[in-house]
Design a protein around this motif. Structure first.
Motif, short mmCIF file in Angstrom:
data_model
loop_
_atom_site.label_atom_id
_atom_site.label_comp_id
_atom_site.label_asym_id
_atom_site.label_seq_id
_atom_site.Cartn_x
_atom_site.Cartn_y
_atom_site.Cartn_z
N UNK A 1 40.72 33.33 55.97
CA UNK A 1 40.93 34.23 54.83
C UNK A 1 40.23 35.58 55.01
N UNK A 2 39.36 35.70 56.03
CA UNK A 2 38.68 36.97 56.29
C UNK A 2 39.60 37.97 57.01
N UNK A 3 40.73 37.47 57.52
CA UNK A 3 41.65 38.33 58.28
C UNK A 3 42.82 38.74 57.40
N UNK A 4 43.03 40.05 57.32
CA UNK A 4 44.15 40.59 56.55
C UNK A 4 44.81 41.68 57.38
N UNK A 5 45.91 41.30 58.03
CA UNK A 5 46.59 42.28 58.89
C UNK A 5 45.73 42.66 60.08
N UNK A 6 45.44 43.97 60.18
CA UNK A 6 44.64 44.43 61.32
C UNK A 6 43.18 44.69 60.93
N UNK A 7 42.73 44.03 59.86
CA UNK A 7 41.34 44.16 59.41
C UNK A 7 40.70 42.77 59.28
N UNK A 8 39.54 42.63 59.87
CA UNK A 8 38.73 41.42 59.70
C UNK A 8 37.51 41.83 58.87
N UNK A 9 37.33 41.21 57.71
CA UNK A 9 36.24 41.56 56.81
C UNK A 9 35.14 40.50 56.88
N UNK A 10 33.96 40.91 57.35
CA UNK A 10 32.82 40.00 57.46
C UNK A 10 31.97 40.14 56.19
N UNK A 11 31.68 39.03 55.50
CA UNK A 11 30.87 39.09 54.28
C UNK A 11 29.50 39.71 54.54
N UNK A 12 28.99 40.45 53.56
CA UNK A 12 27.72 41.16 53.71
C UNK A 12 26.58 40.23 54.10
N UNK A 13 26.54 39.02 53.50
CA UNK A 13 25.41 38.13 53.77
C UNK A 13 25.46 37.49 55.15
N UNK A 14 26.53 37.75 55.90
CA UNK A 14 26.64 37.22 57.27
C UNK A 14 26.27 38.27 58.31
N UNK A 15 25.91 39.47 57.84
CA UNK A 15 25.64 40.57 58.77
C UNK A 15 24.16 40.70 59.04
N UNK A 16 23.73 40.28 60.23
CA UNK A 16 22.34 40.45 60.64
C UNK A 16 22.06 41.93 60.85
N UNK A 17 20.82 42.33 60.53
CA UNK A 17 20.42 43.71 60.78
C UNK A 17 20.83 44.67 59.69
N UNK A 18 21.46 44.15 58.60
CA UNK A 18 21.84 45.02 57.49
C UNK A 18 21.15 44.51 56.23
N UNK A 19 19.81 44.56 56.27
CA UNK A 19 18.97 44.03 55.19
C UNK A 19 19.33 44.68 53.86
N UNK A 20 19.53 43.83 52.89
CA UNK A 20 19.84 44.34 51.56
C UNK A 20 21.27 44.84 51.41
N UNK A 21 22.09 44.60 52.44
CA UNK A 21 23.46 45.09 52.38
C UNK A 21 24.22 44.40 51.25
N UNK A 22 24.97 45.18 50.50
CA UNK A 22 25.76 44.63 49.40
C UNK A 22 27.25 44.76 49.68
N UNK A 23 27.60 45.44 50.76
CA UNK A 23 29.01 45.66 51.08
C UNK A 23 29.39 44.85 52.31
N UNK A 24 30.63 44.35 52.30
CA UNK A 24 31.16 43.65 53.46
C UNK A 24 31.37 44.65 54.60
#
Length: 347
Positions: free
Chosen positions: A200-223
């Motif tokens: 469900x993270x893949x939509x056409x030619x975009x893969x959206x990674x949830x914010x809480x799965x992104x290492x190195x982006x402390x406090x990130x609120x955006x995917x």
């Protein structure tokens, strides 16, 4: 002022207590009254290091990725400090206790020891905020006693970007390992988000990674949006028949493939490079074979650049420019000439 009888209180403990209460008296405070106040507090609530650590962790949860559910913030203390010092009242903790506890890993597991020391300093500050009489300089004094770490950090081995196309071409079988490595190389993402990729993270030619799965982006609120080249979409389509429980790269036990699965494949091939190193390969290609601006090149790897204020005003993730670069990187991997890439509007 009595300190306790032998052998209940050892000579070493008596000396430590003597030094502590002398300092209290020298500061013009009454050591007997303060000791009695601490005893009353101890009867009222547990002020052991383990309890104060748990309280400090609860207070910091909101700052941690996923509310600290993964346990990474606590693990250096849980593994290397609390087994030895967990029952010690924080008011009695000193630099020698910390030194003796972290000495076995100070030079061999330097990064873990550094994290444990930093977390311990936070716990002591939390204890002070609770009104407890702790030595806030204990960790700094412990560092002085331990000395400079002899450990030299090693960078993860990376493959020269010029050699990546040959390795990419060797991943010709439609196995999960080959397909996962292909997509890892194509996108430049970290292993974690890739191995946990859900359909469900893949939509056409975009893969959206949830914010809480992104290492190195402390406090990130955006995917984080990853542009998918035509080759990346082809690899994903080849992997779809393997999908299970919503995961594109599942394992046989109901979870996802492990990071070691990818690393061992490269190790068996006799390669020094490791999967994470392909991020370095991509970043070096961007620097040497394209004219991509620094901000765009860093965004390709989801690196955070500039301060929070600047990022707040810069409402772009350079998706269009990154999509162009992703397509040219895929072309290079498939035997393209690897010519210098010029981005629209840069020249």
């Amino acid at each position: 002022m009595g300190l306790g009888g032998f052998p209940t209180v050892s000579l070493a403990e008596a000396r430590k207590l003597r030094d502590r209460w002398r300092k209290v008296a020298a500061a013009g405070r009454n050591p007997i009254r303060e000791r009695e106040a601490e005893r009353r507090a101890a009867r009222r609530e547990d002020i052991s290091l383990a309890v104060i650590t748990a309280d400090a962790f609860e207070a910091r949860k909101a700052e941690l990725k996923g509310d600290g559910a993964a346990g990474r913030w606590l693990s250096p203390l849980t593994l290397h400090v609390l087994p030895k010092l967990g029952r010690v009242p924080v008011t009695e903790l000193d630099q020698r206790d910390i030194r003796d506890t972290l000495a076995p890993i100070w030079h061999t597991k330097a990064d873990t020891a550094r994290k444990a020391m930093n977390r311990l300093s936070i716990v002591l500050r939390h204890a002070a905020a609770l009104g407890l009489d702790v030595d806030l300089q204990a960790t700094e004094k412990a560092k002085a006693l331990l000395g400079k770490s002899r450990h030299k950090p090693k960078n993860i081995p990376a493959m020269d970007w010029r050699d990546v196309p040959d390795f990419y071409a060797s991943l010709e079988e439609p196995t999960l390992t080959h397909l996962a490595l292909r997509l890892l190389i194509l996108t430049g993402v970290r292993s974690g988000p890739l191995r946990n990729l859900r359909l469900e993270q893949i939509d056409g030619d975009i893969w959206t990674i949830p914010a809480d799965a992104m290492k190195g982006r402390k406090g990130a609120t955006e995917d984080f949006r990853v542009p998918l080249s035509d080759e990346a979409k082809r690899v994903i389509d080849l992997a779809r028949p393997h999908a299970r429980n919503g995961y594109l790269f599942p394992n046989t036990r109901g979870g996802v493939i492990s990071d070691m699965t990818l690393s061992r494949h490269m190790e068996r091939r006799g390669l020094k490079a490791r999967p994470h190193g392909f991020r370095t390969s991509l970043r070096t290609w961007l620097a040497e074979a394209t004219d991509a601006p620094h901000e765009v090149a860093e965004a390709m790897l989801a690196h955070v650049v500039d301060g929070g204020v600047v990022r707040a005003y810069r409402r772009t993730d350079y998706l269009e420019q990154r999509a162009t670069l992703a397509e040219r990187w895929a072309d290079f991997l498939n035997g393209g000439a690897g010519q210098v890439v010029t981005l629209a509007g840069n020249g």
